[in-house]
Design a protein around this motif. Structure first.
Motif, PDB file in Angstrom:
ATOM      1  N   GLY A 221      40.393 -23.038 -36.638  1.00 58.22           N
ATOM      2  CA  GLY A 221      39.607 -23.539 -37.357  1.00 58.22           C
ATOM      3  C   GLY A 221      38.188 -22.824 -37.238  1.00 58.22           C
ATOM      4  O   GLY A 221      36.902 -23.119 -37.227  1.00 58.22           O
ATOM      5  N   PHE A 222      37.970 -20.970 -37.076  1.00 57.05           N
ATOM      6  CA  PHE A 222      36.538 -20.622 -36.748  1.00 57.05           C
ATOM      7  C   PHE A 222      36.991 -19.946 -38.109  1.00 57.05           C
ATOM      8  O   PHE A 222      37.521 -19.157 -39.051  1.00 57.05           O
ATOM      9  N   GLN A 223      35.775 -19.907 -38.544  1.00 54.51           N
ATOM     10  CA  GLN A 223      35.514 -19.264 -40.200  1.00 54.51           C
ATOM     11  C   GLN A 223      33.909 -17.760 -39.880  1.00 54.51           C
ATOM     12  O   GLN A 223      33.257 -18.238 -38.945  1.00 54.51           O
ATOM     13  N   ARG A 224      34.247 -16.534 -40.564  1.00 59.03           N
ATOM     14  CA  ARG A 224      33.286 -15.930 -41.033  1.00 59.03           C
ATOM     15  C   ARG A 224      31.950 -16.557 -41.318  1.00 59.03           C
ATOM     16  O   ARG A 224      32.442 -17.083 -42.587  1.00 59.03           O
ATOM     17  N   ALA A 225      30.886 -16.556 -40.308  1.00 56.36           N
ATOM     18  CA  ALA A 225      29.754 -16.832 -41.205  1.00 56.36           C
ATOM     19  C   ALA A 225      28.621 -15.660 -41.731  1.00 56.36           C
ATOM     20  O   ALA A 225      27.776 -16.225 -42.477  1.00 56.36           O
ATOM     21  N   GLY A 226      28.592 -14.530 -41.276  1.00 55.42           N
ATOM     22  CA  GLY A 226      27.620 -13.434 -41.213  1.00 55.42           C
ATOM     23  C   GLY A 226      28.053 -12.823 -40.683  1.00 55.42           C
ATOM     24  O   GLY A 226      28.402 -12.530 -39.655  1.00 55.42           O
ATOM     25  N   HIS A 227      27.076 -11.798 -40.343  1.00 53.26           N
ATOM     26  CA  HIS A 227      26.267 -11.072 -39.899  1.00 53.26           C
ATOM     27  C   HIS A 227      24.916 -10.981 -39.308  1.00 53.26           C
ATOM     28  O   HIS A 227      24.134 -11.612 -39.629  1.00 53.26           O
ATOM     29  N   THR A 228      24.754 -10.970 -37.481  1.00 56.56           N
ATOM     30  CA  THR A 228      23.426 -10.736 -37.082  1.00 56.56           C
ATOM     31  C   THR A 228      23.346  -9.392 -36.974  1.00 56.56           C
ATOM     32  O   THR A 228      23.829  -8.808 -36.069  1.00 56.56           O
ATOM     33  N   ILE A 229      21.541  -9.516 -36.144  1.00 60.50           N
ATOM     34  CA  ILE A 229      21.442  -8.608 -35.360  1.00 60.50           C
ATOM     35  C   ILE A 229      21.353  -8.469 -34.412  1.00 60.50           C
ATOM     36  O   ILE A 229      21.940  -9.512 -33.853  1.00 60.50           O
ATOM     37  N   ALA A 230      21.765  -7.022 -33.349  1.00 60.93           N
ATOM     38  CA  ALA A 230      22.354  -7.063 -32.240  1.00 60.93           C
ATOM     39  C   ALA A 230      20.750  -7.622 -30.974  1.00 60.93           C
ATOM     40  O   ALA A 230      19.747  -7.277 -31.945  1.00 60.93           O
ATOM     41  N   ARG A 231      21.141  -7.810 -29.677  1.00 64.31           N
ATOM     42  CA  ARG A 231      19.877  -8.506 -29.474  1.00 64.31           C
ATOM     43  C   ARG A 231      19.467  -7.693 -27.974  1.00 64.31           C
ATOM     44  O   ARG A 231      21.036  -6.979 -27.606  1.00 64.31           O
ATOM     45  N   PRO A 232      18.446  -6.979 -27.383  1.00 61.19           N
ATOM     46  CA  PRO A 232      18.769  -6.447 -26.185  1.00 61.19           C
ATOM     47  C   PRO A 232      19.962  -7.083 -24.903  1.00 61.19           C
ATOM     48  O   PRO A 232      19.150  -8.298 -25.335  1.00 61.19           O
ATOM     49  N   GLY A 233      20.235  -5.863 -24.872  1.00 64.07           N
ATOM     50  CA  GLY A 233      21.082  -6.661 -23.649  1.00 64.07           C
ATOM     51  C   GLY A 233      22.149  -6.360 -23.679  1.00 64.07           C
ATOM     52  O   GLY A 233      23.231  -6.974 -23.321  1.00 64.07           O
ATOM     53  N   ASP A 234      22.510  -6.706 -24.981  1.00 63.23           N
ATOM     54  CA  ASP A 234      24.192  -7.122 -25.816  1.00 63.23           C
ATOM     55  C   ASP A 234      25.047  -5.750 -25.158  1.00 63.23           C
ATOM     56  O   ASP A 234      26.535  -6.637 -24.361  1.00 63.23           O
ATOM     57  N   PRO A 235      25.118  -4.777 -25.078  1.00 64.01           N
ATOM     58  CA  PRO A 235      25.756  -3.656 -25.067  1.00 64.01           C
ATOM     59  C   PRO A 235      26.519  -3.856 -23.007  1.00 64.01           C
ATOM     60  O   PRO A 235      27.725  -3.812 -22.449  1.00 64.01           O
ATOM     61  N   ALA A 236      25.616  -4.509 -22.029  1.00 67.18           N
ATOM     62  CA  ALA A 236      26.296  -4.969 -21.123  1.00 67.18           C
ATOM     63  C   ALA A 236      26.182  -6.208 -20.572  1.00 67.18           C
ATOM     64  O   ALA A 236      26.389  -6.786 -19.799  1.00 67.18           O
ATOM     65  N   PHE A 237      26.087  -7.020 -21.175  1.00 66.79           N
ATOM     66  CA  PHE A 237      25.829  -8.159 -21.392  1.00 66.79           C
ATOM     67  C   PHE A 237      27.169  -8.875 -20.912  1.00 66.79           C
ATOM     68  O   PHE A 237      28.802  -8.577 -21.338  1.00 66.79           O
ATOM     69  N   HIS A 238      27.550  -9.765 -20.073  1.00 67.47           N
ATOM     70  CA  HIS A 238      28.738 -10.249 -19.401  1.00 67.47           C
ATOM     71  C   HIS A 238      28.636 -12.359 -19.411  1.00 67.47           C
ATOM     72  O   HIS A 238      27.749 -12.716 -18.763  1.00 67.47           O
ATOM     73  N   THR A 239      29.745 -12.907 -19.097  1.00 68.64           N
ATOM     74  CA  THR A 239      29.622 -13.930 -19.525  1.00 68.64           C
ATOM     75  C   THR A 239      30.013 -14.411 -17.913  1.00 68.64           C
ATOM     76  O   THR A 239      31.493 -14.014 -17.547  1.00 68.64           O
ATOM     77  N   ARG A 240      30.301 -15.543 -18.183  1.00 69.16           N
ATOM     78  CA  ARG A 240      31.198 -16.189 -16.582  1.00 69.16           C
ATOM     79  C   ARG A 240      32.421 -17.173 -17.166  1.00 69.16           C
ATOM     80  O   ARG A 240      32.777 -17.757 -16.350  1.00 69.16           O
ATOM     81  N   THR A 241      32.698 -17.381 -18.325  1.00 68.39           N
ATOM     82  CA  THR A 241      33.528 -18.135 -19.120  1.00 68.39           C
ATOM     83  C   THR A 241      34.383 -17.366 -20.160  1.00 68.39           C
ATOM     84  O   THR A 241      34.061 -16.923 -20.125  1.00 68.39           O
ATOM     85  N   TYR A 242      35.471 -17.733 -18.695  1.00 71.17           N
ATOM     86  CA  TYR A 242      36.362 -17.257 -19.546  1.00 71.17           C
ATOM     87  C   TYR A 242      37.604 -18.345 -20.255  1.00 71.17           C
ATOM     88  O   TYR A 242      38.051 -18.914 -19.588  1.00 71.17           O
ATOM     89  N   THR A 243      37.793 -18.101 -21.655  1.00 74.00           N
ATOM     90  CA  THR A 243      38.351 -19.319 -22.464  1.00 74.00           C
ATOM     91  C   THR A 243      39.226 -18.696 -23.752  1.00 74.00           C
ATOM     92  O   THR A 243      39.961 -17.231 -23.087  1.00 74.00           O
ATOM     93  N   SER A 244      40.173 -19.734 -24.748  1.00 74.11           N
ATOM     94  CA  SER A 244      41.199 -19.091 -25.042  1.00 74.11           C
ATOM     95  C   SER A 244      40.687 -19.976 -26.793  1.00 74.11           C
ATOM     96  O   SER A 244      39.925 -20.866 -26.803  1.00 74.11           O
TER      97      SER A 244
END
Length: 265
Positions: A221-244
């Motif tokens: 149910g997801f669609q590509r909606a565009g592209h946006t700029i990178a944000r500071p910290g993105d290359p090292a960002f970690h999330t605590r939530t894993y899902t499918s």
């Protein structure tokens, strides 16, 4: 060592041993090579009386289930069980000690008895996403609102190469134009309590999302909606939530249920 229960694999070390041994077989090592590398890797733990039993038992039971039980490992595991030293750790809780004794008895019977036929161990299929950092996905909830999620980075792990998504701070029914899309901040996560109370909306606003049973973003149910700029910290960002991709829409529906649909020109 972190043990949270009396089961053989209710233990951090035992789980690590099981998983690492299987991974070595998946990578094509022979039985002897995999066993030797495990013994070398866990040499320090094997010298620790509090951890040695967990290592020997986890390795022996895992090998047995795969029909690859090494006699050396079997003998060490059985000796560790027969010594009774492992039960001493549970002596202050008779109920857990009894459950641990049952687990050890079952393990001993498995190791000493007839062994199953040798099973093949294949490396699991590794899904690789075609999303790229900066991509923006949209998801339309049942009430008409859109959730916008940006790809902060791509996480390359053993079993999958998956996107790390962060929700953009947006509520609306239409994807905004590019300049506005670039100006949207990330949605803050709502703190929640560990008291069993229902999760508030946006308790998680970032996820590592893996494909499961061939369901990817486009079939969920997801669609590509565009592209946006990178944000500071993105290359090292970690999330605590894993899902499918199957489960993420349910969470987004809950998050967007109380958000009023805001018509946009």
């Amino acid at each position: 060592m972190g043990a949270w229960g009396p089961g053989l694999f209710s233990d951090d070390t035992a789980c690590d041993v099981r998983d690492e041994y299987r991974e070595k077989l998946e990578d094509g090592l022979t039985d002897d090579e995999a066993t030797q590398r495990m013994l070398t890797s866990y040499a320090e733990a094997l010298d620790d009386p509090d951890e040695a039993t967990s290592v020997w038992l986890a390795l022996a039971v895992t090998q047995s289930k795969l029909g690859r039980l090494d006699p050396r490992v079997r003998d060490h595991a059985i000796a560790a069980i027969d010594s009774g030293a492992d039960l001493a750790r549970w002596s202050d809780n008779p109920r857990l000690a009894a459950k641990r004794r049952d687990a050890l008895d079952k393990a001993r019977a498995q190791l000493a008895g007839p062994q199953p036929q040798r099973k093949k161990v294949r490396r699991p299929r590794r899904h690789v996403t075609d999303l790229q950092p900066g991509d923006v996905l949209s998801y339309r909830a049942a009430n008409g609102n859109l959730a916008l999620l940006r790809v902060a980075r791509i996480d390359d792990e053993r079993h999958s190469v998956a996107p790390i998504l962060i929700a953009l701070d947006f509520t609306g029914t239409r994807t905004p134009p590019q300049p506005e899309l670039d100006s949207l901040g990330d949605k803050p996560e709502t703190p929640f309590r560990l008291d069993g109370s229902p999760l508030p909306p946006w308790a998680s606003a970032s996820w590592r999302v893996a494909a499961f049973k061939r369901t990817d973003y486009d079939t969920a149910g997801f669609q590509r909606a565009g592209h946006t700029i990178a944000r500071p910290g993105d290359p090292a960002f970690h999330t605590r939530t894993y899902t499918s991709w199957q489960l993420l829409p349910r969470e987004l529906e809950r998050n967007l249920t109380d958000a009023p649909a805001t018509p946009q020109p």
